[in-house]
Design a protein around this motif. Sequence first.
Motif, PDB file in Angstrom:
ATOM      1  N   GLU A   1     -44.563 -40.005  40.761  1.00  0.00           N
ATOM      2  CA  GLU A   1     -45.430 -40.977  40.478  1.00  0.00           C
ATOM      3  C   GLU A   1     -46.435 -41.320  41.398  1.00  0.00           C
ATOM      4  OE1 GLU A   1     -41.923 -41.129  40.428  1.00  0.00           O
ATOM      5  OE2 GLU A   1     -41.574 -41.149  38.214  1.00  0.00           O
TER       6      GLU A   1
ATOM      7  N   GLU B   1     -50.469 -40.646  40.644  1.00  0.00           N
ATOM      8  CA  GLU B   1     -51.481 -41.550  40.695  1.00  0.00           C
ATOM      9  C   GLU B   1     -52.525 -41.274  41.519  1.00  0.00           C
ATOM     10  OE1 GLU B   1     -52.123 -44.174  38.422  1.00  0.00           O
ATOM     11  OE2 GLU B   1     -50.392 -43.346  37.808  1.00  0.00           O
TER      12      GLU B   1
ATOM     13  N   LEU C   1     -48.613 -35.436  35.968  1.00  0.00           N
ATOM     14  CA  LEU C   1     -47.284 -35.575  36.284  1.00  0.00           C
ATOM     15  C   LEU C   1     -46.825 -34.051  36.084  1.00  0.00           C
ATOM     16  CD1 LEU C   1     -45.569 -38.519  34.795  1.00  0.00           C
ATOM     17  CD2 LEU C   1     -45.403 -37.890  37.218  1.00  0.00           C
TER      18      LEU C   1
END
Length: 465
Positions: free
Chosen positions: A83, A87, A101
């Motif tokens: 994650e 980001e 992802l």
Amino acid sequence: MDTSTDSPDAGPAGRAPASAPLLDLADPRTGRLRGTLEPARAERVTAAVTAARGALPAWRGLTPRERERRLDALADLVEEYQEAYAERERAGTGKPLAEALGEVRQVADLFRFYAGAARAGSAPAAGRYVPGHESWVRWEPVGVIAAVVPWNYPLLMAAWRCAPALAAGNTVVVKPAETTPDSVALLAEHARQALGEGVLADLPGDRTTGRLLVAAAVDMIAFTGSAAAGAEVAALAGGRRTSLELGGNSPVLILPDAPAHTWADLAAACTYNAGQSCAAPARVITLAENHDQVVAELTAALAARQAGRDFGPLNNPDQAARYDRIVAASGAKYSVAAPGRTDGLWRPARLLAELPDDDPAVLAEVFGPLLTVQRAAGLQEALALADGVPQALAASVWTSDLAAGLDLAARLNAGEAWLNCHLVQSAELPHGGRGASGSGTDLSALALHEYQRPKTVTARLGRPL
């Protein structure tokens, strides 16, 4: 990639100042400042290469099994922090979360693939090829690798270069594009934990940084970027080994019996990563009898893919301005933009048809969510149009006739050809270009040999019988 941010600086090597002004980092989704970057200059470049040189003997001296264990540990960290990686990717590229992802998971898979490949090296079988002598081949690492990677897939392209190089026993200094240093910095941090100091380091900066790294005391340069920058890298390499992936301009041959899923699949491939992919579908080529149907179907399919909902923005102002110039210069009589955002760096999907074969949108690697449609009088002309640009990276054929499709795929001049699909790739399958698309192989076990040198060892056994 034909951009202004993925190539070394054109200035003379070795004359860069000791420090440089900070670079602003903007979020391409909003245009707002998200941070600053101090570009590395000669002192930092030399320190990174020296550290990689110092780490090389221990890293190359590890058994393949131990290198596998450490590369697996790095893959574990990528998965654990996926994650955070996603980001960081989104901050620099504007990718939708699902795309980011998915690419992070591909990175973990790549490191696992090459971790195993390190233990399965290939070479000619040992044997007595000369009477009274035993011979075998050793595959040895090249040494310190400089990897210069672009902004369209910052983390994934770094993994394409770094994973096989590391598995082969090299150490790597990787320079990300100046607009997208974020995720590669995290990878380097995790590499220090999993692999050891100096084995994989990042060197953030601008084109001057890239030029300094290429000119430094490295043994090989692995570069992904524009053809012009690739020529500059090759000149700077001065005989050192290079692997150059220099972009594409992929033809798409659509026959009258194309399957029903063609339109949605092509629209998705065209807009994936906002079309900023070297192997993205670009030049649709039809026969006279299905030209109008193709234009109508693709217009409808692209209208269902909206910027801001289904795909992200272009990466930077220079790329957006270049995209706009190509579209404005096109002589297409049919130009339709799909719904979607048009503010800032956002560009909707667009279809151009009824345009000359030498149109700027046909000849250039547009690197945006755009398809052109050309009409051919027959299959021979279709193949000629497909092969009529300098790049030869990827291509696809769309037909319900498997035999005809396989024949056309075999005849296309491309390093990778798809039948009734596009942008389908796997760690097990090689990817590489021809002509102006560069040289060298990414992905698959073959990529290990990009970063290795064979050494034949022959021992005299005594008096032959």
